[in-house]
Design a protein around this motif. Structure first.
Motif, PDB file in Angstrom:
ATOM      1  N   ARG A 280      43.127  43.960  38.464  1.00  0.00           N
ATOM      2  CA  ARG A 280      43.246  45.410  38.410  1.00  0.00           C
ATOM      3  C   ARG A 280      41.879  46.014  38.055  1.00  0.00           C
ATOM      4  NH1 ARG A 280      47.423  49.059  37.466  1.00  0.00           N
ATOM      5  NH2 ARG A 280      48.890  47.361  37.051  1.00  0.00           N
ATOM      6  N   VAL A 281      41.432  46.981  38.829  1.00  0.00           N
ATOM      7  CA  VAL A 281      40.204  47.705  38.546  1.00  0.00           C
ATOM      8  C   VAL A 281      40.585  49.099  38.060  1.00  0.00           C
ATOM      9  CG1 VAL A 281      38.049  48.607  39.460  1.00  0.00           C
ATOM     10  CG2 VAL A 281      38.907  46.406  40.274  1.00  0.00           C
ATOM     11  N   HIS A 282      40.214  49.414  36.831  1.00  0.00           N
ATOM     12  CA  HIS A 282      40.531  50.710  36.243  1.00  0.00           C
ATOM     13  C   HIS A 282      39.452  51.719  36.633  1.00  0.00           C
ATOM     14  CE1 HIS A 282      43.779  49.088  33.793  1.00  0.00           C
ATOM     15  NE2 HIS A 282      42.991  48.064  33.514  1.00  0.00           N
ATOM     16  N   ARG A 283      39.834  52.671  37.456  1.00  0.00           N
ATOM     17  CA  ARG A 283      38.927  53.734  37.873  1.00  0.00           C
ATOM     18  C   ARG A 283      39.466  55.070  37.375  1.00  0.00           C
ATOM     19  NH1 ARG A 283      35.824  50.886  41.509  1.00  0.00           N
ATOM     20  NH2 ARG A 283      36.891  49.309  42.777  1.00  0.00           N
ATOM     21  N   SER A 284      38.627  56.077  37.427  1.00  0.00           N
ATOM     22  CA  SER A 284      39.050  57.398  36.953  1.00  0.00           C
ATOM     23  C   SER A 284      40.158  57.978  37.808  1.00  0.00           C
ATOM     24  CB  SER A 284      37.852  58.355  36.941  1.00  0.00           C
ATOM     25  OG  SER A 284      37.285  58.446  38.253  1.00  0.00           O
ATOM     26  N   SER A 285      40.169  57.617  39.103  1.00  0.00           N
ATOM     27  CA  SER A 285      41.141  58.204  40.024  1.00  0.00           C
ATOM     28  C   SER A 285      42.318  57.285  40.334  1.00  0.00           C
ATOM     29  CB  SER A 285      40.449  58.577  41.345  1.00  0.00           C
ATOM     30  OG  SER A 285      39.861  57.429  41.935  1.00  0.00           O
ATOM     31  N   SER A 286      42.195  55.999  40.053  1.00  0.00           N
ATOM     32  CA  SER A 286      43.263  55.065  40.399  1.00  0.00           C
ATOM     33  C   SER A 286      43.148  53.802  39.556  1.00  0.00           C
ATOM     34  CB  SER A 286      43.194  54.690  41.889  1.00  0.00           C
ATOM     35  OG  SER A 286      41.983  54.001  42.161  1.00  0.00           O
ATOM     36  N   SER A 287      44.195  52.984  39.642  1.00  0.00           N
ATOM     37  CA  SER A 287      44.202  51.718  38.921  1.00  0.00           C
ATOM     38  C   SER A 287      45.099  50.737  39.660  1.00  0.00           C
ATOM     39  CB  SER A 287      44.690  51.913  37.484  1.00  0.00           C
ATOM     40  OG  SER A 287      44.688  50.696  36.777  1.00  0.00           O
ATOM     41  N   ALA A 288      44.688  50.375  40.866  1.00  0.00           N
ATOM     42  CA  ALA A 288      45.513  49.518  41.718  1.00  0.00           C
ATOM     43  C   ALA A 288      45.451  48.067  41.257  1.00  0.00           C
ATOM     44  CB  ALA A 288      45.042  49.623  43.164  1.00  0.00           C
ATOM     45  N   GLN A 289      46.591  47.396  41.327  1.00  0.00           N
ATOM     46  CA  GLN A 289      46.655  45.973  40.962  1.00  0.00           C
ATOM     47  C   GLN A 289      47.039  45.153  42.173  1.00  0.00           C
ATOM     48  OE1 GLN A 289      48.611  44.648  37.259  1.00  0.00           O
ATOM     49  NE2 GLN A 289      49.811  43.233  38.502  1.00  0.00           N
ATOM     50  N   THR A 290      46.468  43.959  42.283  1.00  0.00           N
ATOM     51  CA  THR A 290      46.850  43.027  43.323  1.00  0.00           C
ATOM     52  C   THR A 290      47.032  41.655  42.710  1.00  0.00           C
ATOM     53  OG1 THR A 290      46.209  42.060  45.456  1.00  0.00           O
ATOM     54  CG2 THR A 290      44.441  42.472  43.899  1.00  0.00           C
ATOM     55  N   ASN A 291      47.977  40.903  43.242  1.00  0.00           N
ATOM     56  CA  ASN A 291      48.230  39.541  42.781  1.00  0.00           C
ATOM     57  C   ASN A 291      47.577  38.566  43.742  1.00  0.00           C
ATOM     58  OD1 ASN A 291      49.920  40.337  40.557  1.00  0.00           O
ATOM     59  ND2 ASN A 291      51.526  40.763  42.045  1.00  0.00           N
ATOM     60  N   CYS A 292      46.885  37.576  43.206  1.00  0.00           N
ATOM     61  CA  CYS A 292      46.056  36.692  44.026  1.00  0.00           C
ATOM     62  C   CYS A 292      46.454  35.236  43.857  1.00  0.00           C
ATOM     63  CB  CYS A 292      44.578  36.836  43.648  1.00  0.00           C
ATOM     64  SG  CYS A 292      43.940  38.525  43.715  1.00  0.00           S
ATOM     65  N   ARG A 293      46.320  34.507  44.932  1.00  0.00           N
ATOM     66  CA  ARG A 293      46.321  33.042  44.907  1.00  0.00           C
ATOM     67  C   ARG A 293      45.027  32.598  45.570  1.00  0.00           C
ATOM     68  NH1 ARG A 293      51.251  30.277  47.596  1.00  0.00           N
ATOM     69  NH2 ARG A 293      50.971  31.898  49.131  1.00  0.00           N
ATOM     70  N   SER A 294      44.187  31.930  44.840  1.00  0.00           N
ATOM     71  CA  SER A 294      42.879  31.570  45.392  1.00  0.00           C
ATOM     72  C   SER A 294      42.263  30.475  44.549  1.00  0.00           C
ATOM     73  CB  SER A 294      41.948  32.788  45.421  1.00  0.00           C
ATOM     74  OG  SER A 294      41.400  33.022  44.138  1.00  0.00           O
ATOM     75  N   SER A 295      41.015  30.128  44.881  1.00  0.00           N
ATOM     76  CA  SER A 295      40.295  29.141  44.086  1.00  0.00           C
ATOM     77  C   SER A 295      39.593  29.768  42.898  1.00  0.00           C
ATOM     78  CB  SER A 295      39.265  28.406  44.954  1.00  0.00           C
ATOM     79  OG  SER A 295      38.313  29.314  45.459  1.00  0.00           O
ATOM     80  N   GLY A 296      39.778  31.071  42.668  1.00  0.00           N
ATOM     81  CA  GLY A 296      39.196  31.708  41.500  1.00  0.00           C
ATOM     82  C   GLY A 296      38.609  33.068  41.817  1.00  0.00           C
ATOM     83  N   LEU A 297      37.926  33.630  40.838  1.00  0.00           N
ATOM     84  CA  LEU A 297      37.316  34.952  40.951  1.00  0.00           C
ATOM     85  C   LEU A 297      35.858  34.862  40.539  1.00  0.00           C
ATOM     86  CD1 LEU A 297      37.606  38.097  41.261  1.00  0.00           C
ATOM     87  CD2 LEU A 297      38.149  38.136  38.812  1.00  0.00           C
ATOM     88  N   ARG A 298      34.973  35.431  41.345  1.00  0.00           N
ATOM     89  CA  ARG A 298      33.539  35.436  41.047  1.00  0.00           C
ATOM     90  C   ARG A 298      33.115  36.867  40.713  1.00  0.00           C
ATOM     91  NH1 ARG A 298      31.711  32.929  45.369  1.00  0.00           N
ATOM     92  NH2 ARG A 298      31.221  30.957  44.368  1.00  0.00           N
ATOM     93  N   VAL A 299      32.403  37.036  39.591  1.00  0.00           N
ATOM     94  CA  VAL A 299      31.887  38.342  39.179  1.00  0.00           C
ATOM     95  C   VAL A 299      30.400  38.197  38.889  1.00  0.00           C
ATOM     96  CG1 VAL A 299      32.074  40.250  37.537  1.00  0.00           C
ATOM     97  CG2 VAL A 299      34.124  38.932  38.147  1.00  0.00           C
ATOM     98  N   SER A 300      29.589  39.137  39.362  1.00  0.00           N
ATOM     99  CA  SER A 300      28.147  39.035  39.132  1.00  0.00           C
ATOM    100  C   SER A 300      27.548  40.385  38.782  1.00  0.00           C
ATOM    101  CB  SER A 300      27.432  38.475  40.378  1.00  0.00           C
ATOM    102  OG  SER A 300      27.233  39.485  41.345  1.00  0.00           O
ATOM    103  N   THR A 301      26.434  40.337  38.066  1.00  0.00           N
ATOM    104  CA  THR A 301      25.587  41.515  37.857  1.00  0.00           C
ATOM    105  C   THR A 301      24.626  41.599  39.039  1.00  0.00           C
ATOM    106  OG1 THR A 301      23.958  40.222  36.648  1.00  0.00           O
ATOM    107  CG2 THR A 301      25.731  41.223  35.361  1.00  0.00           C
ATOM    108  N   SER A 302      23.747  42.587  39.012  1.00  0.00           N
ATOM    109  CA  SER A 302      22.764  42.709  40.089  1.00  0.00           C
ATOM    110  C   SER A 302      21.871  41.477  40.159  1.00  0.00           C
ATOM    111  CB  SER A 302      21.913  43.963  39.880  1.00  0.00           C
ATOM    112  OG  SER A 302      21.234  43.909  38.636  1.00  0.00           O
TER     113      SER A 302
END
Length: 279
Positions: free
Chosen positions: A154-176
C-alpha cells in the motif's frame, strides 16, 4: 512458506496406456504389452509420489482425470498437471491467467530403451517439453514454489491509498543512489542523484492481472509505503546483504524517506547530500 489453499491435480488417465489400435502390438505383442505395462506403472507411481510429497508438506489437493474435467478451474492456487505435454495443454483450456500450471512429466523417455527397441517398435514415452518437473526434481521444484513471497503493498498518498496483494519473489526498494544498480538492471528507471523519492518494484510477480500498474512506482518524501507480510517468515535486506532484519507472519513494514538521515559525499568539485531511506 506460501500458504497454498488447494492444488488441483490434473491427471492423465491410466486407460491411455492401452494396446487397442496399436499397429505394433500385432507384430511384437509381448514387448509392447511389457512396455505399456511399464509406462502405466511409472505414471501410477508418479501420481502417488506427488500426492505423498504434497501431504507431507500439508498442501491440500483434489485430483481429477483429464477426461472428467469439463468446467473452468477456479478457487485453486495452482494446477499440477501429471502426465506429459498433452495433459498440460489440455489443462490450459480450463484456466485463465490467474491460475499457474506446473507440469510433471510422469513417464519420461529412456534413451537406452528407445535404442534397444528401435527396430521393433516405438519405445518413446512422454516428451515433457513443457513440464518443469519430473520425479527426480518434483520436491525441489514444489519447495521453490511454496517459498514464493506473499505480501500486501500500500502506498499512502495525499489523494489515495490503494492496496494490492502480491505473490512474487519479493519487493525491491531503492533511493536515487541505488537506482543505477539492481533496480536499473531489473527494468527500473535511473533517478536524478539529488532526488529524495523512493523507487519500488515487485520482483517477478505471479499473475499480477489488473494490479500490474501497481507493481512499479515511486514514493515521494511526503508519502509512505506500507508492506504487510503474509508468509511464515522472511528477511529484509538493506544495502545488499550487509544488514538484515527477520520478519514473520503479520508484520507490517513502513518505508519512507521523509525522516531519513543525509549522507554527505564529496565528489570532484562539489559536495552532494544524498538521502538515505529509513526502514
Amino acid at each position: 512458506m506460501m500458504a497454498m489453499r488447494k492444488l488441483l491435480l490434473f491427471l492423465k488417465p491410466l486407460d491411455d496406456y492401452a494396446t487397442s489400435g496399436s499397429s505394433t502390438a500385432a507384430v511384437h505383442p509381448q514387448q509392447v504389452l511389457k512396455h505399456l505395462s511399464s509406462r502405466r506403472r511409472a505414471h501410477s507411481d508418479a501420481i502417488r509420489y506427488c500426492q505423498d510429497v504434497l501431504l507431507r508438506k500439508a498442501v491440500e489437493w483434489e485430483a481429477v482425470s483429464r477426461n472428467d474435467l469439463s468446467r473452468p478451474v477456479r478457487d485453486v492456487d495452482m494446477v499440477l498437471s501429471i502426465g506429459g505435454d498433452g495433459t498440460l495443454l489440455r489443462a490450459s483450456h480450463f484456466v485463465d491467467d490467474s491460475v499457474p500450471i506446473l507440469g510433471v512429466n510422469s513417464d519420461p523417455s529412456v534413451a537406452e530403451e528407445i535404442e534397444q527397441f528401435t527396430n521393433e517398435f516405438d519405445a518413446s514415452r512422454s516428451t515433457g517439453f513443457l513440464c518443469a518437473a519430473s520425479l527426480d526434481n518434483f520436491e525441489q521444484v514444489i519447495d521453490g514454489i511454496l517459498e514464493v513471497s506473499r505480501f500486501s503493498l500500500r502506498v499512502h498518498r495525499s489523494s489515495s491509498s490503494a492496496q494490492t496483494n502480491c505473490r512474487s519473489s519479493g519487493l525491491r526498494v531503492s533511493t536515487s543512489a541505488g537506482s543505477t544498480a539492481a533496480m536499473l538492471s531489473a527494468g527500473g528507471h535511473r533517478m536524478p542523484i539529488l532526488s529524495r523519492d523512493l523507487q519500488y518494484m515487485v520482483r517477478e510477480p505471479i499473475s499480477p492481472g489488473k494490479a500490474s500498474s501497481l507493481m512499479h512506482g515511486f514514493v515521494s518524501p511526503n508519502e509512505s509505503m506500507e508492506v504487510g507480510w503474509s508468509c511464515d517468515k522472511g528477511v529484509i535486506y538493506v544495502d545488499g546483504c550487509h544488514v538484515r532484519f527477520p520478519i514473520k507472519l503479520g508484520d507490517r513494514v513502513q518505508i519512507a524517506s521523509s525522516s531519513a538521515p543525509v549522507l554527505k559525499v564529496y565528489l570532484p568539485s562539489r559536495l552532494l547530500s544524498i538521502g538515505k531511506s529509513r526502514y
